[in-house]
Motif scaffolding. Structure first.
Motif, short mmCIF file in Angstrom:
data_model
loop_
_atom_site.label_atom_id
_atom_site.label_comp_id
_atom_site.label_asym_id
_atom_site.label_seq_id
_atom_site.Cartn_x
_atom_site.Cartn_y
_atom_site.Cartn_z
N GLY A 8 0.79 -1.19 0.17
CA GLY A 8 -0.21 -0.20 -0.11
C GLY A 8 1.20 1.53 -0.17
N GLY A 9 2.28 1.03 0.05
CA GLY A 9 3.15 2.80 0.57
C GLY A 9 3.00 2.35 -1.27
N GLY A 10 3.95 4.56 -1.40
CA GLY A 10 4.12 4.60 -2.97
C GLY A 10 4.38 6.27 -2.50
N LEU A 11 3.44 6.77 -3.59
CA LEU A 11 3.88 8.59 -3.26
C LEU A 11 2.92 9.14 -3.96
CD1 LEU A 11 5.99 10.97 -4.68
CD2 LEU A 11 5.54 10.07 -7.06
N VAL A 12 2.23 9.96 -3.39
CA VAL A 12 1.48 10.67 -3.41
C VAL A 12 0.98 12.43 -2.28
CG1 VAL A 12 0.74 10.44 -0.42
CG2 VAL A 12 -1.12 10.87 -2.21
N GLN A 13 0.29 13.15 -3.15
CA GLN A 13 0.60 14.40 -2.85
C GLN A 13 0.04 14.73 -1.43
OE1 GLN A 13 -1.54 16.06 -5.99
NE2 GLN A 13 -0.03 16.06 -7.24
N PRO A 14 0.58 16.24 -1.04
CA PRO A 14 -0.40 16.18 0.20
C PRO A 14 -1.01 17.03 0.08
CG PRO A 14 2.42 17.52 -0.63
CD PRO A 14 1.31 17.30 -1.52
N GLY A 15 -1.86 16.62 1.39
CA GLY A 15 -3.52 16.72 1.00
C GLY A 15 -4.01 14.84 0.59
N GLY A 16 -3.69 13.99 0.02
CA GLY A 16 -3.66 13.07 -0.22
C GLY A 16 -3.78 12.15 0.40
N SER A 17 -4.55 10.62 0.40
CA SER A 17 -4.50 10.01 1.55
C SER A 17 -4.27 8.03 0.67
CB SER A 17 -6.38 9.03 1.45
OG SER A 17 -6.66 10.60 1.94
N LEU A 18 -3.75 7.61 1.54
CA LEU A 18 -3.82 6.22 1.65
C LEU A 18 -4.06 4.79 1.99
CD1 LEU A 18 1.01 6.48 0.32
CD2 LEU A 18 -0.65 5.80 -1.15
N ARG A 19 -3.58 3.68 1.96
CA ARG A 19 -3.57 3.18 3.00
C ARG A 19 -3.44 1.52 2.90
NH1 ARG A 19 -8.49 -1.32 3.10
NH2 ARG A 19 -9.56 -1.40 4.85
N LEU A 20 -2.06 1.28 4.23
CA LEU A 20 -0.89 0.58 3.96
C LEU A 20 -2.92 -0.81 4.62
CD1 LEU A 20 2.10 2.05 6.02
CD2 LEU A 20 1.26 2.30 3.65
N SER A 21 -2.20 -1.67 4.34
CA SER A 21 -2.27 -3.48 4.83
C SER A 21 -0.44 -3.31 5.59
CB SER A 21 -2.81 -4.24 3.19
OG SER A 21 -3.90 -2.57 3.39
N CYS A 22 -1.09 -4.98 6.35
CA CYS A 22 0.01 -5.61 6.75
C CYS A 22 -0.61 -7.58 7.11
CB CYS A 22 0.97 -5.51 8.33
SG CYS A 22 1.98 -6.94 8.88
N ALA A 23 -0.74 -8.21 6.03
CA ALA A 23 -0.34 -9.77 6.60
C ALA A 23 -0.15 -10.49 7.49
CB ALA A 23 -1.56 -10.06 5.35
N ALA A 24 -0.40 -11.15 8.21
CA ALA A 24 0.31 -11.88 9.09
C ALA A 24 0.50 -13.54 8.19
CB ALA A 24 -0.21 -11.99 10.87
N SER A 25 1.29 -14.25 8.32
CA SER A 25 1.05 -15.53 8.09
C SER A 25 1.93 -16.81 9.35
CB SER A 25 1.18 -15.77 6.72
OG SER A 25 1.84 -15.73 6.21
N GLY A 26 1.67 -18.22 9.00
CA GLY A 26 2.53 -18.80 9.41
C GLY A 26 2.01 -19.38 11.60
N ARG A 27 3.12 -19.58 12.35
CA ARG A 27 2.14 -19.85 13.24
C ARG A 27 1.96 -18.75 13.93
NH1 ARG A 27 4.42 -25.23 15.07
NH2 ARG A 27 6.56 -26.13 13.44
N ILE A 28 0.23 -19.20 14.06
CA ILE A 28 -0.05 -17.41 14.62
C ILE A 28 -1.29 -18.49 15.84
CG2 ILE A 28 -1.26 -15.65 14.34
CD1 ILE A 28 -1.19 -15.62 11.72
N PHE A 29 -0.92 -18.64 16.88
CA PHE A 29 -1.86 -18.89 18.04
C PHE A 29 -3.18 -17.66 18.41
CE2 PHE A 29 -3.54 -20.50 21.17
CZ PHE A 29 -4.25 -19.93 22.41
N ARG A 30 -2.17 -16.22 18.67
CA ARG A 30 -2.97 -15.26 19.11
C ARG A 30 -2.21 -14.27 18.72
NH1 ARG A 30 -5.05 -15.74 24.31
NH2 ARG A 30 -3.30 -14.46 24.91
N LEU A 31 -2.50 -13.18 18.05
CA LEU A 31 -2.26 -11.83 17.48
C LEU A 31 -2.37 -11.14 18.94
CD1 LEU A 31 -2.28 -11.37 13.92
CD2 LEU A 31 -0.22 -12.23 15.44
N ASN A 32 -1.19 -10.59 19.41
CA ASN A 32 -1.88 -9.30 20.70
C ASN A 32 -1.99 -8.00 20.14
OD1 ASN A 32 -1.99 -11.69 22.72
ND2 ASN A 32 -0.63 -11.42 22.83
N LEU A 33 -0.54 -7.17 20.51
CA LEU A 33 -0.18 -5.90 20.29
C LEU A 33 0.26 -5.88 18.47
CD1 LEU A 33 -1.17 -2.59 21.67
CD2 LEU A 33 1.22 -3.38 21.65
#
Length: 116
Positions: A8-33
């Protein structure tokens, strides 16, 4: 081990918007913070926003009111909606999660550049 993939990163003009995403995978029992940090050239990495498993959030003063962090449990994904972006928001943004068993994990980072 937990693996994180950011997007979701990139180049944007001042005043613009972006949305970052982060997907976790692997050995996951519980994600806290889960959270986002950023590091600008020549500066230390700093906290941007974090969200607990219960949905409580905390923001850096510099982004409060402009950025919104959220998470989706079914997909182990954390998002960062960034509005009213400023040149000083330019940095590499890193995702961080704390998994119950394996502890802290970091993403590879995604560049956000705010420039006209």
């Amino acid at each position: 081990q937990v693996q994180l993939v950011e997007s979701g990163g990139g180049l944007v003009q001042p005043g613009g918007s972006l949305r970052l995403s982060c997907a976790a995978s692997g050995r996951i029992f519980r994600l806290n913070l889960m959270g986002w940090y950023r590091q600008a050239p020549g500066k230390q990495r700093e906290l941007v926003a974090v969200i607990s498993s219960g949905g409580a959030t905390r923001y850096a003063v510099s982004v409060k009111g402009r950025f919104t962090i959220s998470r989706e449990g079914a997909t182990n994904t954390v998002y960062l909606q960034m509005n009213s972006l400023k040149p000083e928001d330019t940095a590499v943004y890193y995702c961080n999660v704390n998994e119950y068993n394996s502890g802290s994990a970091w993403g590879q980072g995604t560049q956000v550049t705010v420039s006209s």
